[in-house]
Motif scaffolding. Structure first.
Motif, short mmCIF file in Angstrom:
data_model
loop_
_atom_site.label_atom_id
_atom_site.label_comp_id
_atom_site.label_asym_id
_atom_site.label_seq_id
_atom_site.Cartn_x
_atom_site.Cartn_y
_atom_site.Cartn_z
N VAL A 103 -20.67 29.20 -11.70
CA VAL A 103 -19.62 28.87 -12.66
C VAL A 103 -20.30 28.36 -13.93
N THR A 104 -19.92 28.90 -15.07
CA THR A 104 -20.45 28.40 -16.34
C THR A 104 -19.30 28.06 -17.27
N TYR A 105 -19.54 27.09 -18.14
CA TYR A 105 -18.51 26.69 -19.11
C TYR A 105 -19.20 26.34 -20.42
N THR B 155 -22.72 24.25 -19.58
CA THR B 155 -23.08 23.76 -18.25
C THR B 155 -22.93 24.89 -17.24
N ARG B 156 -23.76 24.83 -16.19
CA ARG B 156 -23.71 25.82 -15.12
C ARG B 156 -23.90 25.14 -13.78
N ILE B 157 -23.11 25.55 -12.81
CA ILE B 157 -23.30 25.14 -11.41
C ILE B 157 -23.55 26.40 -10.60
N TYR B 158 -24.66 26.39 -9.86
CA TYR B 158 -25.08 27.57 -9.11
C TYR B 158 -25.42 27.17 -7.68
N ASN B 159 -24.92 27.97 -6.73
CA ASN B 159 -25.21 27.71 -5.32
C ASN B 159 -25.44 29.03 -4.61
#
Length: 738
Positions: A607-609, A621-625
């Motif tokens: 998810v990036t914003y 910002t980015r959340i990566y899993n």
């Protein structure tokens, strides 16, 4: 006697007509008196006549062309016959050159929004050459064109209206010296003069005035030194787009009309102008009126209740009526629709706001001489019969730019009447030089646990996007270093044979030698994807890889994988987004094709914003899993490397679980090929979701789009976790940002 005079007159007329109308072949043109000007520089004046049958009118045209070049204070000519060739002549031109130029200089006053070298390259008047007024003015116009091509409002001594010009280009002749001067004005302030006795209007206008978005240099001057680091006086020279946005902003309001605009230069540390806008309130009624209420007519997109609420009987002032009109306009503007509003007094005691909603009659596509229309027409969000909406126009512009099929994209509205308009989509095809990019070079990147010189590699690259107009792209690249070799080929096409799908394929080869062990891997893949739908984009791909590790023994691993991916994104740019968000979900099943082949399932979610703080600054910002579930075979694992890394923190670990959060403040000018950012990253890789092995870092990154590599990102970071390290660590990444 009279008859004899007539005959003499006819004879003279015949001789004159013979000299002017009867032709001769121009064998050559010879100059006498040239000192600083080469004959070749004058060829444009006469070359089309050489070897042609001409008359005296052509000679006069040659002389006129020479005089227009402006190099000479006097031009005389005569014709000489060519020996042995009766009908051929040489035009001998005697010239007196203007005095030669001793010095040509350029002076720039202002923040320097365009480099001096770029401006100097456009000056055509030269030192040591005869002075020419034509070249003098040509140089001024060339400099002005550079600014106008970059979107700035420019004036020259020949311009009629200099009110809105924030760049002034002029020249001065001082003896044999020529000085060109460019003055770049920052916008120091915007002031409004309000001509009205209506206190309600004045109070409302103060609110509007506070929302003016034009950047004012007086605000920059008051910033502290730290904030000025992230800003520049160049940002305060308004361009045409910013001025248009300013007046579009004013046009959103029905309370007032602009009756005068003026500008004046003011004294500050850099050339500056102040803009003064004089407004007065619009008058619907001069005295309060009794109404049964305010209603609407012609509206179909919104209901009357949504626009003005329930009609209320009472006494209405001029400002209250304007406020009701403004509420209708704001409702349409917020949703992006174009409308025209008028008033109509009803015989039933109501005042009606007449709404004319604009519809799209036709969408015209111009400029795609090579590219097939079906390749990109689905990216055009606005369709005939739709209500004209600026949000759809903006979406169309962004998607066409992101396709990378064209050098430039422009959208214009062609009004037909009060309720209909055409949308004109004009694209500029890439020229042949841009279609295919062939590069040969040397690159260097940081290496771990090896001599620094092993970071050098030779690169051979050929890539192209949409060279034949079918939405195709291909690339071939070879990178050869001391210890490794990489070869990759890829091909993709959008909407082949008008099918609403995209296809991609690739093949790659990699060989690396380290400490007596050679690892050779080759893989091939093919994929199919939907076009971008309102609910997102789906794709399915398959790949086959074969890895051979040779040392004292040889071990070969063969694996087939099948991957499904879902993407939803609203990003404004695929290389370096500054606004929008994206969601990516992907799952892969690995099938073993050899005894050591991998049997596993993996997934990743990202998810990036991107939140714009200003036109040039964005918070990203980015959340990566990602995680893999292994059954058997060669292990599949993840590492904090490449685009998915804690930047500037060293990590050699591998694992089946990866969690990463990247954050940065990104600085990028529109349409520039570079950016820089301040970042903070945190993440870990391991065998499970235990957060006892966190790594984090902070630092600075610089990105540059290069023809050979695409986006190249280089940065330095300080490791914070698991232990703070005061040493800067350099990293190098190829590929787009998050």
């Amino acid at each position: 006697m009279r008859r004899k005079l007539v005959l003499i007159g006819l004879t003279l007329l015949f001789i004159f007509l013979s000299a002017t109308l009867l032709g001769f072949v121009l064998n050559d043109v010879r100059f006498e008196g040239l000192r600083t000007i080469e004959k070749d520089e004058l060829a444009q004046a006469y070359s089309t006549y050489i070897g042609k049958d001409i008359n005296m009118y052509a000679v006069e045209d040659i002389i006129s062309n020479l005089e227009e070049l402006g190099y000479f204070e006097d031009v005389q000519y005569n014709l000489e016959s060519v020996q042995g060739k009766e009908n051929e002549k040489v035009l001998v031109i005697k010239v007196v050159e203007n005095e030669p130029i001793t010095k040509v200089s350029l002076e720039i006053a202002g923040p320097g929004i365009i480099s001096k070298e770029t401006l100097q390259s456009s000056i055509t008047i030269q030192e040591g050459k005869a002075f020419s007024f034509n070249k003098f003015w040509e140089s001024i116009n060339n400099i002005a064109k550079i600014y106008s091509d970059n979107g700035y409002i420019v004036a020259t001594p020949k311009s009629e209206d200099k009110t809105f010009a924030f760049v002034y280009v002029s020249g001065r002749i001082d003896g044999n010296n020529v000085l060109f001067k460019v003055t770049e004005y920052v916008l120091y302030d915007v002031k409004f003069e309000i001509l009205s006795d209506d206190e309600q209007f004045k109070a409302e206008f103060k609110k509007i005035e506070n929302q003016v978005s034009l950047s004012k240099y007086k605000d920059y001057a008051q910033k502290n030194i730290l904030l000025k680091i992230f800003d520049s006086p160049r940002n305060y020279v308004p361009n045409l787009q910013k001025m248009q946005e300013f007046f579009q902003f004013l046009s959103k309001y029905v309370y007032f009309k602009v009756i005068d605009i003026s500008s004046s230069e003011i004294e500050t540390d850099t050339p500056a102008k102040e803009l003064v806008v004089t407004v007065t309130d619009n008058t619907v009624v001069t005295q309060p009126v009794q109404l049964k209420g305010i209603r609407t007519k012609g509206n179909t997109i919104f209901t009357e209740k949504e626009l003005v609420g329930e009609p209320k009987e009472g006494v209405y002032t001029n400002f209250q009526i304007l406020k009701a009109i403004q509420a209708v306009k704001d409702k349409y503007d917020k949703a992006g629709y174009y409308v025209n509003l008028n008033l109509e007094a009803g015989s039933d005691g109501y005042l009606y706001i007449v709404v004319t909603e604009t519809k799209v009659k036709d969408v015209k596509i111009l400029g795609n001489d090579r590219t097939k229309t079906y390749v990109f027409d689905d990216l055009i969000a606005v369709k005939p019969g739709d209500y004209l909406n600026r949000n759809q126009l903006q979406a169309t512009y962004i998607e066409l730019k992101k396709s990378n099929f064209f050098k430039d994209v422009k959208l214009n509205i062609e009004p037909l009447d009060t309720s209909n308009a055409n949308v004109i989509v004009t694209v500029l095809e890439k020229d042949k030089k841009s279609d295919s990019d062939f590069q040969v070079g040397i690159t260097w990147g940081p290496v771990n646990d090896r001599p620094w010189y092993e970071g050098f590699a030779g690169v051979l690259s050929l890539s192209s996007t949409n060279p034949f107009g079918y939405g195709e792209n291909f690339s071939v690249s070879l990178m050869k270093a001391l210890s490794n070799t990489n070869l990759s080929l890829s091909f993709g096409i959008r909407k082949p044979f008008e099918m609403p799908l995209g296809f991609t394929s690739s093949i790659s080869f990699n060989q690396e030698t380290e400490e007596g062990t050679t690892t050779t891997k080759w893989s091939t893949s093919a994929g199919i994807s939907t076009l971008k739908l309102p609910i997102g984009q789906f794709s399915l791909s398959t790949s086959y890889s074969e890895t051979t590790v040779s040392s004292e023994t040889v071990l070969t691993t063969k694996t087939l994988s099948l991957t499904g991916t879902y993407i939803y994104e609203t990003l404004d740019n695929l290389y370096v987004p500054m606004k929008g968000y994206s969601l990516t979900l992907s799952g892969t099943k690995y099938f073993p094709f050899s005894e050591q082949g991998s049997d596993a399932v993996s997934y990743f979610a990202e998810v990036t914003y991107h939140f714009p703080l200003s036109e040039t600054i964005s918070l990203a910002t980015r959340i990566y899993n990602s995680q893999v579930f292994q059954t058997s075979g060669a292990p599949i694992s993840f590492s904090l490397a490449g685009p998915y890394q804690v930047r500037g923190a060293k990590s050699d670990e591998k694992g089946t679980v990866l969690v990463l959060n990247n954050n940065e403040i990104r600085f990028k000018e529109a349409d520039q090929i570079f950016y820089f950012s301040l970042f903070y990253d945190i993440g870990f890789v391991g065998q499970d979701y235990s957060f006892d092995n966190l790594k984090s870092s902070t630092g600075l990154e610089l990105g540059l789009v290069l023809p050979m590599f695409g986006l190249v990102r280089v940065g330095v970071g300080l490791q914070i976790l698991p232990t703070f390290s005061p040493n800067f660590n350099t990293y190098f990444i190829l590929g787009q940002t998050f």
